[in-house]
Design a protein around this motif. Structure first.
Motif, PDB file in Angstrom:
ATOM      1  N   ILE A 189      41.921  40.638  37.318  1.00  0.00           N
ATOM      2  CA  ILE A 189      42.180  40.957  38.720  1.00  0.00           C
ATOM      3  C   ILE A 189      41.339  42.157  39.129  1.00  0.00           C
ATOM      4  O   ILE A 189      41.331  43.182  38.443  1.00  0.00           O
ATOM      5  CB  ILE A 189      43.682  41.222  38.927  1.00  0.00           C
ATOM      6  CG1 ILE A 189      44.420  39.891  38.751  1.00  0.00           C
ATOM      7  CG2 ILE A 189      43.967  41.830  40.294  1.00  0.00           C
ATOM      8  CD1 ILE A 189      45.889  39.977  38.759  1.00  0.00           C
ATOM      9  N   PRO A 216      41.276  44.454  42.036  1.00  0.00           N
ATOM     10  CA  PRO A 216      41.974  44.823  43.272  1.00  0.00           C
ATOM     11  C   PRO A 216      41.020  45.245  44.384  1.00  0.00           C
ATOM     12  O   PRO A 216      41.241  44.932  45.549  1.00  0.00           O
ATOM     13  CB  PRO A 216      42.867  45.982  42.840  1.00  0.00           C
ATOM     14  CG  PRO A 216      43.043  45.822  41.376  1.00  0.00           C
ATOM     15  CD  PRO A 216      41.755  45.228  40.888  1.00  0.00           C
ATOM     16  N   ALA A 263      41.214  37.412  42.170  1.00  0.00           N
ATOM     17  CA  ALA A 263      41.722  37.133  40.822  1.00  0.00           C
ATOM     18  C   ALA A 263      40.825  36.059  40.209  1.00  0.00           C
ATOM     19  O   ALA A 263      40.471  35.085  40.876  1.00  0.00           O
ATOM     20  CB  ALA A 263      43.153  36.646  40.893  1.00  0.00           C
ATOM     21  N   ARG A 271      36.641  50.162  36.107  1.00  0.00           N
ATOM     22  CA  ARG A 271      37.862  50.926  36.321  1.00  0.00           C
ATOM     23  C   ARG A 271      38.737  50.259  37.390  1.00  0.00           C
ATOM     24  O   ARG A 271      38.215  49.803  38.415  1.00  0.00           O
ATOM     25  CB  ARG A 271      37.504  52.346  36.759  1.00  0.00           C
ATOM     26  CG  ARG A 271      38.673  53.308  36.596  1.00  0.00           C
ATOM     27  CD  ARG A 271      38.297  54.686  37.009  1.00  0.00           C
ATOM     28  NE  ARG A 271      38.149  54.755  38.473  1.00  0.00           N
ATOM     29  CZ  ARG A 271      37.820  55.848  39.135  1.00  0.00           C
ATOM     30  NH1 ARG A 271      37.549  56.950  38.492  1.00  0.00           N
ATOM     31  NH2 ARG A 271      37.717  55.837  40.452  1.00  0.00           N
ATOM     32  N   GLY A 272      40.016  50.220  37.142  1.00  0.00           N
ATOM     33  CA  GLY A 272      40.941  49.643  38.120  1.00  0.00           C
ATOM     34  C   GLY A 272      41.123  48.144  37.951  1.00  0.00           C
ATOM     35  O   GLY A 272      41.960  47.543  38.606  1.00  0.00           O
ATOM     36  N   THR A 273      40.331  47.553  37.061  1.00  0.00           N
ATOM     37  CA  THR A 273      40.472  46.109  36.835  1.00  0.00           C
ATOM     38  C   THR A 273      41.693  45.855  35.950  1.00  0.00           C
ATOM     39  O   THR A 273      41.911  46.557  34.975  1.00  0.00           O
ATOM     40  CB  THR A 273      39.217  45.561  36.131  1.00  0.00           C
ATOM     41  OG1 THR A 273      38.101  45.802  36.972  1.00  0.00           O
ATOM     42  CG2 THR A 273      39.338  44.076  35.876  1.00  0.00           C
ATOM     43  N   ALA A 274      42.468  44.859  36.317  1.00  0.00           N
ATOM     44  CA  ALA A 274      43.647  44.498  35.525  1.00  0.00           C
ATOM     45  C   ALA A 274      43.367  43.186  34.829  1.00  0.00           C
ATOM     46  O   ALA A 274      42.686  42.322  35.389  1.00  0.00           O
ATOM     47  CB  ALA A 274      44.869  44.368  36.426  1.00  0.00           C
ATOM     48  N   SER A 275      43.879  43.035  33.644  1.00  0.00           N
ATOM     49  CA  SER A 275      43.679  41.746  32.976  1.00  0.00           C
ATOM     50  C   SER A 275      44.698  41.539  31.876  1.00  0.00           C
ATOM     51  O   SER A 275      45.257  42.488  31.346  1.00  0.00           O
ATOM     52  CB  SER A 275      42.266  41.658  32.390  1.00  0.00           C
ATOM     53  OG  SER A 275      42.161  42.434  31.224  1.00  0.00           O
ATOM     54  N   ARG A 276      44.914  40.289  31.571  1.00  0.00           N
ATOM     55  CA  ARG A 276      45.796  39.931  30.461  1.00  0.00           C
ATOM     56  C   ARG A 276      45.423  38.529  30.016  1.00  0.00           C
ATOM     57  O   ARG A 276      45.003  37.692  30.838  1.00  0.00           O
ATOM     58  CB  ARG A 276      47.254  39.958  30.923  1.00  0.00           C
ATOM     59  CG  ARG A 276      48.250  40.253  29.835  1.00  0.00           C
ATOM     60  CD  ARG A 276      48.143  41.686  29.290  1.00  0.00           C
ATOM     61  NE  ARG A 276      48.831  42.669  30.085  1.00  0.00           N
ATOM     62  CZ  ARG A 276      48.424  43.945  30.238  1.00  0.00           C
ATOM     63  NH1 ARG A 276      47.337  44.369  29.654  1.00  0.00           N
ATOM     64  NH2 ARG A 276      49.118  44.791  30.967  1.00  0.00           N
ATOM     65  N   VAL A 323      43.208  36.294  32.621  1.00  0.00           N
ATOM     66  CA  VAL A 323      43.320  36.464  34.069  1.00  0.00           C
ATOM     67  C   VAL A 323      42.810  37.862  34.371  1.00  0.00           C
ATOM     68  O   VAL A 323      43.280  38.836  33.786  1.00  0.00           O
ATOM     69  CB  VAL A 323      44.785  36.327  34.534  1.00  0.00           C
ATOM     70  CG1 VAL A 323      44.886  36.531  36.042  1.00  0.00           C
ATOM     71  CG2 VAL A 323      45.341  34.970  34.138  1.00  0.00           C
ATOM     72  N   LEU A 379      43.201  37.263  46.181  1.00  0.00           N
ATOM     73  CA  LEU A 379      44.465  37.852  45.758  1.00  0.00           C
ATOM     74  C   LEU A 379      45.236  38.232  47.015  1.00  0.00           C
ATOM     75  O   LEU A 379      45.057  39.297  47.565  1.00  0.00           O
ATOM     76  CB  LEU A 379      44.184  39.090  44.911  1.00  0.00           C
ATOM     77  CG  LEU A 379      45.364  39.763  44.248  1.00  0.00           C
ATOM     78  CD1 LEU A 379      46.006  38.836  43.241  1.00  0.00           C
ATOM     79  CD2 LEU A 379      44.892  41.025  43.552  1.00  0.00           C
ATOM     80  N   ARG A 419      35.176  46.745  30.983  1.00  0.00           N
ATOM     81  CA  ARG A 419      35.854  46.381  32.223  1.00  0.00           C
ATOM     82  C   ARG A 419      35.691  47.508  33.240  1.00  0.00           C
ATOM     83  O   ARG A 419      35.729  48.675  32.871  1.00  0.00           O
ATOM     84  CB  ARG A 419      37.354  46.191  31.984  1.00  0.00           C
ATOM     85  CG  ARG A 419      37.719  45.051  31.056  1.00  0.00           C
ATOM     86  CD  ARG A 419      37.892  45.537  29.633  1.00  0.00           C
ATOM     87  NE  ARG A 419      38.146  44.477  28.680  1.00  0.00           N
ATOM     88  CZ  ARG A 419      39.352  44.044  28.382  1.00  0.00           C
ATOM     89  NH1 ARG A 419      40.407  44.537  28.962  1.00  0.00           N
ATOM     90  NH2 ARG A 419      39.500  43.087  27.489  1.00  0.00           N
TER      91      ARG A 419
END
Lengths: 348, 156
Positions: free
Chosen positions: B25, B27, B32, B11-16, B23, B120, B9
């Motif tokens: 994200i 930023p 998203a 850097r700075g990517t969010a996921s769950r 999902v 987003l 992933r």
């Protein structure tokens, strides 16, 4: 627990909305607002925050809390306060949150934000930095009670913009900043920031009414909202529907206090448990949250037959803070419903 | 790239993983994404520790498709994620101590893909109720609580 709802990707709003909805109906924690500290370097007139007796969590405890939240499936994490940057370990907490892949939003007054903090926010991929601004310099400083705060906040906005961070400027409608909205809008435009206007002032955490002295009279609120909506009729859209739970608090959202208490939201202070004693997953199954989840419109005797329901965005927590009874009519919601009804072309 | 790469992933990517779908994200791009089932499984395995062939092999076993199909589809999927700024290809394995990833429940195989992308929108509407329809039919979750901003859909 409620029934399991399958994701319907063809639902209006698409798959992402369907996922949000599924989390809501299945009671999966998706978003947490974490008040890292109640300390603040400003003294804003409308502030509702009151200190906690217990010590804030240490960095080690905070890291453990982040592990718990990630394990529970929380994706959106809002770091708030007090002023979160008063914590000397704010950058470390932010970094630990980023490593656990939360989508981060930070609420700050910006006055303590320097190069180091701005770099950390950028490195963490912060999706939004929300900065409070109340108006032009003298008005802003009067609201915050600290001379020079506007200049420091403006400097923070510059640091954030220089790093390409998404900024949202937040401003409440207060008596102390009436007439300042155009200045704040101009500032938001200058910094390429979003703007969120908060129309409701809330009592202090223990129900104290001091912040309410800043509440705009209803007719002024109506005038401001009319200006913001550009004179267009605003469609109705209340959140009180017969079979629907009252709100997302304790269903897909929760709040974490500095000492690790888990509550449904910032306005409902009754803790469901403490991360110092239980896991988040255990707390999430607590009977207190189950009771809140079970509440429906029928449990609100003053609201179920109200003619303004179609415009009412009642907040159970606000009702609790205002009246001491989560099921009572919320004066703030009633006032706003009248205003929204008027905006929609209905009666006021 | 000459040897195998180690997709991870960005850097700075969010996921769950939410309700069986990842999902993701990004930023930096203000986007998203929602991944389909096999895409969510592949995403979970893209931890920078596994080489690309290892991920393809895991997909092949999980979904009972040929290794060739899994590898080809995975290549396209990773290329898409890299183009979206959500992933990158590491040249060496990451020294990660992260626990074993949670994988979504198995579903029928389809090529891993980005099923949906949305902007987003961080800017909350003045009053979210302004955008909410009054509903009817199936009860809707209350969209937002504007009052304190805590239980808003946090990025909408």
């Amino acid at each position: 627990m409620s029934e399991t709802v399958r994701i319907d990707p063809s639902a209006p709003g698409g798959r992402l909305d369907a996922i949000y909805e599924a989390a809501f109906w299945d009671c999966r924690p998706l978003a947490v607002l974490w008040e890292l500290t109640y300390a603040c370097n400003l003294r804003c007139r409308h502030c509702y925050v009151e200190p906690e007796d217990a010590e804030p969590m240490t960095l080690r405890e905070c890291t453990r809390a982040l592990d718990e939240l990630a394990r529970a499936g929380v994706l959106f994490l809002v770091l708030s306060g007090g002023e979160p940057l008063t914590r000397p370990d704010f950058v470390e907490i932010l970094q630990a949150a980023a490593e656990r892949e939360f989508a981060l939003r930070v609420l700050t007054n910006g006055t303590l934000l320097g190069e180091r903090e701005a770099d950390a926010l950028a490195r963490a991929g912060t999706a939004s930095v929300d900065v409070s601004v109340y108006g032009r310099e003298e008005v802003h400083d009067r609201v915050t009670g600290v001379e020079g705060s506007f200049a420091r906040t403006q400097r923070a906005l510059e640091l954030l913009r220089a790093r390409g961070l998404p900024i949202t400027i937040k401003t409440p409608l207060l008596k102390s900043n009436r007439g300042e909205l155009s200045c704040v809008r101009a500032l938001a435009r200058e910094f390429g920031a979003g703007l969120v206007v908060d129309v409701t002032v809330v009592p202090s955490a223990s129900g104290g009414s001091a912040p309410l002295a800043e509440q705009l009279p209803e007719e002024e609120m109506l005038a401001v909202l009319r200006e913001l909506s550009g004179g267009r009729p605003v469609p109705g859209g209340g959140n009180l529907e017969p079979l629907s739970p009252l709100c997302s608090a304790g269903r897909s959202t929760a709040r974490l206090t500095p000492s690790g208490m888990v509550t449904p939201c910032v306005a409902i202070g009754e803790a469901a448990g403490s991360l110092r004693r239980s896991s988040f997953a255990e707390i999430w199954r607590s009977p207190r949250l189950e009771r809140l989840r079970a509440m429906r419109l029928d449990d609100l005797p003053a609201c179920r037959a109200c003619g303004l329901r179609g415009h009412c965005v009642r907040c159970p927590g606000l009702a609790l803070a205002e009246t001491g009874d989560i099921a009572a009519a919320s004066p703030a919601a009633c006032r706003l419903a009248r205003v929204l009804a008027a905006l929609s072309g209905g009666t006021s | 790239m000459s040897g195998p790469d180690y997709p991870r992933r960005a850097r700075g990517t969010a996921s769950r993983l939410v309700a069986g779908e990842a999902v993701v994200i990004v930023p930096a791009r203000h986007e998203a994404h929602v991944l389909n089932g096999p895409g969510s499984a592949a995403w979970a395995l893209m931890d920078g520790k596994r080489a690309r062939p290892e991920i393809a092999r895991a997909l092949s076993e999980r979904y009972r498709v040929s290794g060739e199909t899994a590898a080809r589809d995975l290549d396209g999927f990773i290329a898409k994620l890299i183009a979206l700024g959500a992933a990158e290809a590491g040249e060496s394995p990451s020294p990660s101590s992260a626990p074993e990833p949670e994988l979504p429940d198995g579903s029928a195989y389809e090529p891993p893909t980005v099923a949906e992308t949305q902007a987003l929108e961080v800017v909350a509407a003045l009053c979210s109720s302004l955008r909410e329809g009054a509903g009817g039919g199936k009860p809707k979750p209350p969209g937002t609580c504007r009052t304190l901003g805590a239980c808003q859909k946090p990025f909408e």
